[in-house]
Write a protein that holds these residues in place. Structure first.
Motif, PDB file in Angstrom:
ATOM      1  N   MET A 137       0.826  -1.216   0.000  1.00  0.00           N
ATOM      2  CA  MET A 137       0.000   0.000   0.000  1.00  0.00           C
ATOM      3  C   MET A 137       0.853   1.256   0.000  1.00  0.00           C
ATOM      4  O   MET A 137       0.557   2.220  -0.713  1.00  0.00           O
ATOM      5  N   ASN A 138       1.917   1.262   0.781  1.00  0.00           N
ATOM      6  CA  ASN A 138       2.798   2.438   0.817  1.00  0.00           C
ATOM      7  C   ASN A 138       3.442   2.677  -0.548  1.00  0.00           C
ATOM      8  O   ASN A 138       3.666   3.825  -0.936  1.00  0.00           O
ATOM      9  N   ILE A 139       3.720   1.620  -1.271  1.00  0.00           N
ATOM     10  CA  ILE A 139       4.306   1.765  -2.611  1.00  0.00           C
ATOM     11  C   ILE A 139       3.253   2.300  -3.581  1.00  0.00           C
ATOM     12  O   ILE A 139       3.501   3.230  -4.343  1.00  0.00           O
ATOM     13  N   LEU A 140       2.039   1.718  -3.496  1.00  0.00           N
ATOM     14  CA  LEU A 140       0.953   2.143  -4.391  1.00  0.00           C
ATOM     15  C   LEU A 140       0.586   3.610  -4.242  1.00  0.00           C
ATOM     16  O   LEU A 140       0.112   4.250  -5.168  1.00  0.00           O
ATOM     17  N   THR A 141       0.782   4.133  -3.035  1.00  0.00           N
ATOM     18  CA  THR A 141       0.412   5.523  -2.789  1.00  0.00           C
ATOM     19  C   THR A 141       1.584   6.462  -3.043  1.00  0.00           C
ATOM     20  O   THR A 141       1.470   7.666  -2.864  1.00  0.00           O
ATOM     21  N   GLY A 142       2.724   5.898  -3.427  1.00  0.00           N
ATOM     22  CA  GLY A 142       3.874   6.729  -3.756  1.00  0.00           C
ATOM     23  C   GLY A 142       4.692   7.166  -2.553  1.00  0.00           C
ATOM     24  O   GLY A 142       5.539   8.050  -2.663  1.00  0.00           O
ATOM     25  N   TYR A 143       4.452   6.552  -1.383  1.00  0.00           N
ATOM     26  CA  TYR A 143       5.180   6.957  -0.186  1.00  0.00           C
ATOM     27  C   TYR A 143       6.407   6.109   0.100  1.00  0.00           C
ATOM     28  O   TYR A 143       7.165   6.382   1.014  1.00  0.00           O
ATOM     29  N   LEU A 144       6.577   5.045  -0.662  1.00  0.00           N
ATOM     30  CA  LEU A 144       7.709   4.168  -0.415  1.00  0.00           C
ATOM     31  C   LEU A 144       8.301   3.764  -1.767  1.00  0.00           C
ATOM     32  O   LEU A 144       7.563   3.487  -2.713  1.00  0.00           O
ATOM     33  N   SER A 145       9.619   3.762  -1.835  1.00  0.00           N
ATOM     34  CA  SER A 145      10.265   3.366  -3.088  1.00  0.00           C
ATOM     35  C   SER A 145      10.266   1.842  -3.185  1.00  0.00           C
ATOM     36  O   SER A 145      10.016   1.152  -2.196  1.00  0.00           O
ATOM     37  N   PHE A 146      10.529   1.314  -4.374  1.00  0.00           N
ATOM     38  CA  PHE A 146      10.589  -0.141  -4.505  1.00  0.00           C
ATOM     39  C   PHE A 146      11.882  -0.557  -5.190  1.00  0.00           C
ATOM     40  O   PHE A 146      12.571   0.252  -5.802  1.00  0.00           O
ATOM     41  N   THR A 147      12.221  -1.837  -5.040  1.00  0.00           N
ATOM     42  CA  THR A 147      13.503  -2.325  -5.518  1.00  0.00           C
ATOM     43  C   THR A 147      13.440  -2.709  -6.995  1.00  0.00           C
ATOM     44  O   THR A 147      14.366  -2.457  -7.747  1.00  0.00           O
ATOM     45  N   ASP A 148      12.335  -3.336  -7.385  1.00  0.00           N
ATOM     46  CA  ASP A 148      12.222  -3.811  -8.764  1.00  0.00           C
ATOM     47  C   ASP A 148      10.745  -3.932  -9.146  1.00  0.00           C
ATOM     48  O   ASP A 148       9.878  -3.967  -8.285  1.00  0.00           O
ATOM     49  N   GLY A 149      10.488  -4.011 -10.439  1.00  0.00           N
ATOM     50  CA  GLY A 149       9.122  -4.168 -10.919  1.00  0.00           C
ATOM     51  C   GLY A 149       8.538  -2.836 -11.350  1.00  0.00           C
ATOM     52  O   GLY A 149       9.256  -1.829 -11.429  1.00  0.00           O
ATOM     53  N   SER A 150       7.222  -2.832 -11.641  1.00  0.00           N
ATOM     54  CA  SER A 150       6.603  -1.584 -12.071  1.00  0.00           C
ATOM     55  C   SER A 150       5.213  -1.395 -11.489  1.00  0.00           C
ATOM     56  O   SER A 150       4.513  -2.360 -11.178  1.00  0.00           O
ATOM     57  N   VAL A 151       4.847  -0.134 -11.306  1.00  0.00           N
ATOM     58  CA  VAL A 151       3.546   0.239 -10.767  1.00  0.00           C
ATOM     59  C   VAL A 151       2.925   1.265 -11.716  1.00  0.00           C
ATOM     60  O   VAL A 151       3.529   2.293 -11.999  1.00  0.00           O
ATOM     61  N   THR A 152       1.746   0.943 -12.240  1.00  0.00           N
ATOM     62  CA  THR A 152       1.053   1.869 -13.133  1.00  0.00           C
ATOM     63  C   THR A 152      -0.325   2.164 -12.560  1.00  0.00           C
ATOM     64  O   THR A 152      -1.052   1.250 -12.188  1.00  0.00           O
ATOM     65  N   VAL A 153      -0.671   3.439 -12.448  1.00  0.00           N
ATOM     66  CA  VAL A 153      -1.975   3.834 -11.939  1.00  0.00           C
ATOM     67  C   VAL A 153      -2.661   4.676 -12.996  1.00  0.00           C
ATOM     68  O   VAL A 153      -2.131   5.719 -13.392  1.00  0.00           O
ATOM     69  N   ASP A 154      -3.834   4.213 -13.444  1.00  0.00           N
ATOM     70  CA  ASP A 154      -4.597   4.920 -14.467  1.00  0.00           C
ATOM     71  C   ASP A 154      -3.717   5.249 -15.685  1.00  0.00           C
ATOM     72  O   ASP A 154      -3.759   6.355 -16.218  1.00  0.00           O
ATOM     73  N   GLY A 155      -2.900   4.294 -16.072  1.00  0.00           N
ATOM     74  CA  GLY A 155      -2.047   4.460 -17.249  1.00  0.00           C
ATOM     75  C   GLY A 155      -0.758   5.238 -16.998  1.00  0.00           C
ATOM     76  O   GLY A 155       0.060   5.380 -17.906  1.00  0.00           O
ATOM     77  N   LEU A 156      -0.564   5.733 -15.773  1.00  0.00           N
ATOM     78  CA  LEU A 156       0.644   6.517 -15.484  1.00  0.00           C
ATOM     79  C   LEU A 156       1.658   5.685 -14.701  1.00  0.00           C
ATOM     80  O   LEU A 156       1.312   5.083 -13.684  1.00  0.00           O
ATOM     81  N   ASP A 157       2.893   5.675 -15.172  1.00  0.00           N
ATOM     82  CA  ASP A 157       3.937   4.942 -14.471  1.00  0.00           C
ATOM     83  C   ASP A 157       4.362   5.726 -13.221  1.00  0.00           C
ATOM     84  O   ASP A 157       4.643   6.915 -13.289  1.00  0.00           O
TER      85      ASP A 157
END
Ligand code: ADP
Ligand code: MG
Length: 326
Positions: free
Chosen positions: A44-64
């Motif tokens: 959840m913290n990653i999805l909301t942009g509050y935590l960085s991640f090590t690998d992979g990708s997160v796209t919300v409403d077409g935006l990386d």
């Protein structure tokens, strides 16, 4: 609406998330279910942009997320595990403060009034947050997530620490939000997912253990119903009479409760309701039924069933292979 691919989060040498992938469509209410330390808050913290991640990708409403972090943050309203409320502000002051913080462009008065109405905070809007009950504080936390009218609402363990009545109220509020938002909530309680969510993603040790429609979970896992009954009468006879009932799969003697009644856990076949035949059988034998309740599957049962199922499938496949070669 949300697409996560191979998401990995590493702390030093240990992995909080080891490559999870899922997609969430517009308007879904999805529950993240898993025990403490599973990786729910991290996700959840990653999805909301509050935590960085090590690998992979997160796209919300077409935006990386990596290319458009600020735009993504605007699309997501977040209630973290510890709500960011200021105890020495009134509810109204606080929501106005959040409005400024988020640089909201909507009509201030109208927007805040609408949020207060949806979250039913009208009666306490002039009160200091420090004087509110835990249930009301949690509503204030949800209200701040709604400021700016983001299409996605993420709630981390929204009912933890509330009393049963407050739990029901917050669940109703979440269902209302689900009518015009995409909602993700986390919980370690199976019944919460069953009460609120369309779909459940089970997370365990940083991996996805299952991703199913809510109604599929109970059926897939339980494969039958368990009820617990307190019955008087000689244990041996009662046990064999219970086993003889049509549709009963197994009977466990749970223990002697007092001088003359014993607790039994009875598992029945899928789709069979044994309560009525159970009741008449007991009456006809001159025994008494002192209590009857459903004993649902718990989270441990689910993990066990899911891992057993995988093991079963594997051994079956192996078997098929061997006989095909022979
Ligand atoms: P959940 O919300 O499902 O209870 P979390 O996402 O909070 O789980 O934690 C997942 C795992 O990551 C846990 O093993 C936790 O100990 C670890 N973890 C979380 N935050 C940190 C941190 N800042 N440093 C090191 N490990 C962390
Ligand atoms: Mg957590």
């Amino acid at each position: 609406m949300i697409k996560i691919e191979n998401l990995t989060k590493r702390y030093g040498k240990s992995y909080a998330l080891s490559g999870i992938s899922f997609e969430i469509g517009k308007g879904e209410i999805v529950g993240f279910l898993g025990p403490n330390g599973a990786g729910k808050s991290t996700t959840m913290n990653i999805l909301t942009g509050y935590l960085s991640f090590t690998d992979g990708s997160v796209t919300v409403d077409g935006l990386d997320m990596l290319d458009f972090p600020d735009e993504v943050k605007k699309k997501v309203g977040y209630l973290p595990e510890i709500p960011p409320v200021y105890p020495d502000m009134t509810v109204s002051e606080y929501l106005n403060f959040v409005y400024d913080l988020k640089s909201c462009k909507l009509n201030r008065k109208k927007h805040i009034e609408e949020i207060i109405e949806v979250t039913r905070l009208g009666d306490v809007k002039g009160r200091l947050i420090s004087n509110l009950s835990k249930g009301y504080k949690q509503r204030v936390g949800i209200a701040q997530a709604l400021v700016g009218n983001p299409p996605i609402i993420i709630l981390d363990e929204p009912t933890v620490g509330l009393d049963p009545r407050q739990v029901v109220e917050i669940r109703n509020l979440i269902r209302t939000l689900g009518l015009d938002h995409t909602v993700i909530l986390s919980t370690h309680i199976l019944s919460e997912v069953q009460a609120v969510c369309d779909r459940v993603i089970i997370i365990n040790k940083g991996k996805i253990a299952a991703d199913k429609k809510t109604e599929e979970i109970a059926g897939a896992v339980e494969g039958g119903k368990r009820i617990s009954a307190k019955i008087t009468g000689p244990v041996k006879e009662v046990t064999s009479a219970l086993k003889a009932l049509q549709g009963v799969r197994s009977v466990d003697v749970g223990g002697q409760l007092d001088m003359d009644s014993t607790d039994y856990v009875i598992e029945s076949e899928n789709g069979v309701d044994i309560r009525k035949p159970l009741f008449s059988m007991i009456a006809s034998r001159g025994w008494y039924l002192l209590g009857l309740e459903t004993a649902g599957a718990n989270l441990e049962d689910i993990f066990l069933a899911l891992t057993e199922k995988t093991a079963e499938t594997k051994s079956r496949k192996k078997h098929v292979k061997i006989s095909a070669n022979a």
